[in-house]
Design an enzyme around this catalytic site. Structure first.
Site, PDB file in Angstrom:
ATOM      1  N   SER A 119      -6.575 -14.725  -9.197  1.00  0.00           N
ATOM      2  CA  SER A 119      -5.539 -14.215  -8.313  1.00  0.00           C
ATOM      3  C   SER A 119      -5.995 -14.276  -6.863  1.00  0.00           C
ATOM      4  O   SER A 119      -5.195 -14.093  -5.961  1.00  0.00           O
ATOM      5  CB  SER A 119      -5.207 -12.764  -8.676  1.00  0.00           C
ATOM      6  OG  SER A 119      -6.376 -11.987  -8.619  1.00  0.00           O
ATOM      7  N   HIS A 142      -1.439 -19.137 -12.014  1.00  0.00           N
ATOM      8  CA  HIS A 142      -1.574 -17.690 -11.865  1.00  0.00           C
ATOM      9  C   HIS A 142      -0.412 -16.988 -12.552  1.00  0.00           C
ATOM     10  O   HIS A 142       0.734 -17.102 -12.129  1.00  0.00           O
ATOM     11  CB  HIS A 142      -1.640 -17.337 -10.369  1.00  0.00           C
ATOM     12  CG  HIS A 142      -1.854 -15.891 -10.108  1.00  0.00           C
ATOM     13  ND1 HIS A 142      -1.288 -15.223  -9.048  1.00  0.00           N
ATOM     14  CD2 HIS A 142      -2.566 -14.955 -10.792  1.00  0.00           C
ATOM     15  CE1 HIS A 142      -1.651 -13.957  -9.091  1.00  0.00           C
ATOM     16  NE2 HIS A 142      -2.417 -13.773 -10.144  1.00  0.00           N
ATOM     17  N   GLU A 154       2.564 -18.948 -10.767  1.00  0.00           N
ATOM     18  CA  GLU A 154       2.306 -19.708  -9.542  1.00  0.00           C
ATOM     19  C   GLU A 154       1.411 -20.880  -9.932  1.00  0.00           C
ATOM     20  O   GLU A 154       0.356 -20.677 -10.535  1.00  0.00           O
ATOM     21  CB  GLU A 154       1.557 -18.841  -8.521  1.00  0.00           C
ATOM     22  CG  GLU A 154       2.382 -17.690  -7.987  1.00  0.00           C
ATOM     23  CD  GLU A 154       1.616 -16.846  -6.959  1.00  0.00           C
ATOM     24  OE1 GLU A 154       2.083 -16.728  -5.835  1.00  0.00           O
ATOM     25  OE2 GLU A 154       0.551 -16.298  -7.304  1.00  0.00           O
ATOM     26  N   ASN A 192       0.491 -12.459  -4.084  1.00  0.00           N
ATOM     27  CA  ASN A 192      -0.472 -11.480  -3.569  1.00  0.00           C
ATOM     28  C   ASN A 192      -0.542 -11.486  -2.041  1.00  0.00           C
ATOM     29  O   ASN A 192      -0.871 -10.468  -1.428  1.00  0.00           O
ATOM     30  CB  ASN A 192      -1.855 -11.698  -4.179  1.00  0.00           C
ATOM     31  CG  ASN A 192      -1.930 -11.101  -5.564  1.00  0.00           C
ATOM     32  OD1 ASN A 192      -1.123 -10.240  -5.915  1.00  0.00           O
ATOM     33  ND2 ASN A 192      -2.874 -11.551  -6.373  1.00  0.00           N
TER      34      ASN A 192
HETATM   35  N1  3HC Z   1       4.444  -7.063 -24.924  1.00  0.00           N
HETATM   36  C1  3HC Z   1       5.652  -6.802 -25.469  1.00  0.00           C
HETATM   37  N2  3HC Z   1       6.442  -5.821 -25.058  1.00  0.00           N
HETATM   38  C2  3HC Z   1       6.007  -5.050 -24.034  1.00  0.00           C
HETATM   39  C3  3HC Z   1       4.758  -5.256 -23.409  1.00  0.00           C
HETATM   40  C4  3HC Z   1       3.966  -6.327 -23.894  1.00  0.00           C
HETATM   41  N3  3HC Z   1       2.767  -6.632 -23.364  1.00  0.00           N
HETATM   42  N4  3HC Z   1       4.604  -4.342 -22.422  1.00  0.00           N
HETATM   43  C5  3HC Z   1       5.710  -3.570 -22.431  1.00  0.00           C
HETATM   44  N5  3HC Z   1       6.553  -4.006 -23.407  1.00  0.00           N
HETATM   45  C6  3HC Z   1       7.861  -3.475 -23.746  1.00  0.00           C
HETATM   46  C7  3HC Z   1       7.807  -1.988 -23.979  1.00  0.00           C
HETATM   47  O1  3HC Z   1       7.429  -1.725 -25.303  1.00  0.00           O
HETATM   48  C8  3HC Z   1       9.213  -1.560 -23.696  1.00  0.00           C
HETATM   49  O2  3HC Z   1      10.034  -1.771 -24.839  1.00  0.00           O
HETATM   50  P1  3HC Z   1      11.261  -0.784 -25.150  1.00  0.00           P
HETATM   51  O3  3HC Z   1      12.242  -1.031 -24.037  1.00  0.00           O
HETATM   52  O4  3HC Z   1      11.727  -1.256 -26.474  1.00  0.00           O
HETATM   53  O5  3HC Z   1      10.663   0.591 -25.141  1.00  0.00           O
HETATM   54  C9  3HC Z   1       9.675  -2.530 -22.626  1.00  0.00           C
HETATM   55  O6  3HC Z   1       8.744  -3.624 -22.632  1.00  0.00           O
HETATM   56  C10 3HC Z   1       9.680  -1.894 -21.284  1.00  0.00           C
HETATM   57  O7  3HC Z   1       8.434  -1.279 -21.062  1.00  0.00           O
HETATM   58  P2  3HC Z   1       8.264   0.221 -20.595  1.00  0.00           P
HETATM   59  O8  3HC Z   1       9.345   1.072 -21.141  1.00  0.00           O
HETATM   60  O9  3HC Z   1       6.845   0.598 -20.845  1.00  0.00           O
HETATM   61  O10 3HC Z   1       8.378   0.232 -19.026  1.00  0.00           O
HETATM   62  P3  3HC Z   1       9.256  -0.585 -18.003  1.00  0.00           P
HETATM   63  O11 3HC Z   1      10.685  -0.601 -18.386  1.00  0.00           O
HETATM   64  O12 3HC Z   1       8.857  -0.029 -16.695  1.00  0.00           O
HETATM   65  O13 3HC Z   1       8.741  -2.084 -18.083  1.00  0.00           O
HETATM   66  C11 3HC Z   1       7.195  -3.470 -16.957  1.00  0.00           C
HETATM   67  C12 3HC Z   1       7.411  -2.366 -17.976  1.00  0.00           C
HETATM   68  C13 3HC Z   1       7.793  -4.785 -17.450  1.00  0.00           C
HETATM   69  C14 3HC Z   1       5.696  -3.629 -16.817  1.00  0.00           C
HETATM   70  C15 3HC Z   1       7.912  -3.077 -15.605  1.00  0.00           C
HETATM   71  O14 3HC Z   1       7.578  -1.787 -15.228  1.00  0.00           O
HETATM   72  C16 3HC Z   1       7.557  -4.005 -14.480  1.00  0.00           C
HETATM   73  O15 3HC Z   1       8.108  -5.089 -14.369  1.00  0.00           O
HETATM   74  N6  3HC Z   1       6.630  -3.557 -13.616  1.00  0.00           N
HETATM   75  C17 3HC Z   1       6.120  -4.356 -12.517  1.00  0.00           C
HETATM   76  C18 3HC Z   1       5.035  -5.238 -13.052  1.00  0.00           C
HETATM   77  C19 3HC Z   1       4.454  -6.102 -11.987  1.00  0.00           C
HETATM   78  O16 3HC Z   1       4.837  -6.059 -10.815  1.00  0.00           O
HETATM   79  N7  3HC Z   1       3.504  -6.920 -12.395  1.00  0.00           N
HETATM   80  C20 3HC Z   1       2.818  -7.796 -11.503  1.00  0.00           C
HETATM   81  C21 3HC Z   1       1.558  -7.140 -11.092  1.00  0.00           C
HETATM   82  S1  3HC Z   1       0.715  -8.094  -9.913  1.00  0.00           S
HETATM   83  C22 3HC Z   1      -0.139  -9.195 -10.829  1.00  0.00           C
HETATM   84  O17 3HC Z   1      -0.162  -9.212 -12.028  1.00  0.00           O
HETATM   85  C23 3HC Z   1      -0.906 -10.164 -10.019  1.00  0.00           C
HETATM   86  C24 3HC Z   1      -2.360  -9.828  -9.985  1.00  0.00           C
HETATM   87  O18 3HC Z   1      -3.021 -10.952  -9.445  1.00  0.00           O
HETATM   88  C25 3HC Z   1      -2.710  -8.626  -9.155  1.00  0.00           C
END
Ligand code: 3HC
Length: 296
Positions: A119, A142, A154, A192
């Site tokens: 990243s 990425h 990416e 990022n």
């Molecule tokens: N596999 C399968 N299902 C999954 C899962 C996985 N790994 N993780 C979560 N789920 C499912 C949950 O079980 C849940 O199912 P349900 O609706 O049946 O209960 C559903 O997905 C939604 O999860 P949650 O209820 O826990 O929570 P959210 O509705 O908030 O969704 C999220 C979770 C998709 C992570 C959402 O909060 C989100 O999009 N958050 C932002 C994530 C983000 O910005 N990521 C990028 C980070 S930066 C990065 O990675 C770059 C690095 O270089 C820093």
């Protein structure tokens, strides 16, 4: 497209997620880790995630079984010799990555594509651990956490990347059901570059006492429809990871907006890494009901 066999280096959160989407998309996947325990942990995480999709009916039980059957774990790097592409998601340490790429370069077939999920490290600095021929076949891919849910990849080209290799990597990511954005090799790429200063600004806002943790998060969640507030997101990404990335970006651009604020540094020094350590901006003792931390 000629890619059939995929090697994934690392079975942590990112590596396991990448292996999962590759196997679910019909590719034969070999995962390499340093110990059998880590392989077991990675595979069990994949199983659980696929089970969630099967429960929801996104995939069938047969598709889950078929995806699992396409995954193999090993501790032997040599088993990646016949891979068409290797996607590396190991520790963000340039020297370790360079050493690993040098070994892989010697043992892989000449046309294996090397892709790093880094990243923040420079793809160019990694690729120079390999031969001139391989350097043309070296790219960044990425992914975002959680990989099975996040739609973006990416794809990064260096100034030496071969056009056809780049096109193959784009097609591969698209075959995983992802949307691709294209970027050059500058630290942070697109996401990022924009996200890290935003997260750091949220920490600065807290640090200067403008608002509480919950209000900063709710402000962006409800005011801008972000799925998570910036402090919750920093806990999710990991404060140690955010601190590490910010330092690399500051080093690259020498711009204040990438400089990690002292509060972030102190929290990392105190072992408050976010969700993974149980405490960050929130306390996750009750994971379903995180409580904001008192940080003063
Ligand atoms: N596999 C399968 N299902 C999954 C899962 C996985 N790994 N993780 C979560 N789920 C499912 C949950 O079980 C849940 O199912 P349900 O609706 O049946 O209960 C559903 O997905 C939604 O999860 P949650 O209820 O826990 O929570 P959210 O509705 O908030 O969704 C999220 C979770 C998709 C992570 C959402 O909060 C989100 O999009 N958050 C932002 C994530 C983000 O910005 N990521 C990028 C980070 S930066 C990065 O990675 C770059 C690095 O270089 C820093």
């Amino acid at each position: 497209m000629s890619i059939k066999k995929i090697g994934v280096l690392g079975a942590g959160l990112m590596g396991a997620g990448i292996a999962q989407v590759a196997a679910a998309s019909g590719y034969e996947v070999t995962i390499v880790e340093v110990s059998d325990e880590l392989i077991k942990k990675g595979l069990s995480g994949i199983e659980k995630s696929l089970a969630k999709f099967a429960e929801k009916g996104t995939i069938t039980a047969e598709q889950k079984g078929a995806a699992m059957a396409r995954l193999r774990g090993t501790t032997k790097l040599e088993e990646l010799a016949g891979a068409d592409i290797i996607i590396e998601a190991i520790i963000e340490n340039l020297q370790i990555k360079r050493d690993t790429y040098a070994k892989l370069d010697a043992l892989c077939k000449p046309d294996t594509i090397f892709a790093s999920n880094t990243s923040s490290l420079s793809i160019t600095e990694m690729m120079t651990a390999t031969s001139a021929e391989r350097q043309r076949r070296f790219i960044g891919m990425h992914f975002f956490n959680p990989v099975p849910l996040m739609k973006l990849v990416e794809v990064i080209r260096t100034i030496l990347t071969d056009e056809d290799v780049y096109a193959e990597a784009v097609a591969l990511a698209e075959s995983f059901g992802k949307t691709v954005v294209r970027a050059g090799d500058k630290t942070g790429f697109i996401v990022n570059r924009l996200l890290v200063p935003f997260m750091l600004d949220a920490i600065r806002t807290l640090e200067e006492g403008l608002a509480s943790i919950e209000d900063i998060d709710n402000g962006m969640k409800l005011g801008c429809n972000h799925p998570m507030g910036p402090l919750t997101l920093t806990d999710f990404v990991g404060l140690d990871t955010t601190y590490y990335i910010a330092n690399i970006m500051f080093d690259e651009f020498k711009e204040k907006r990438f400089a990690p604020p002292p509060l972030l540094k102190r929290m990392v020094q105190a072992g408050l890494y976010g969700r993974k350590s149980g405490r960050g901006f929130y306390d996750y003792s009750d994971p379903k009901n995180p409580k904001p931390m008192k940080l003063a």
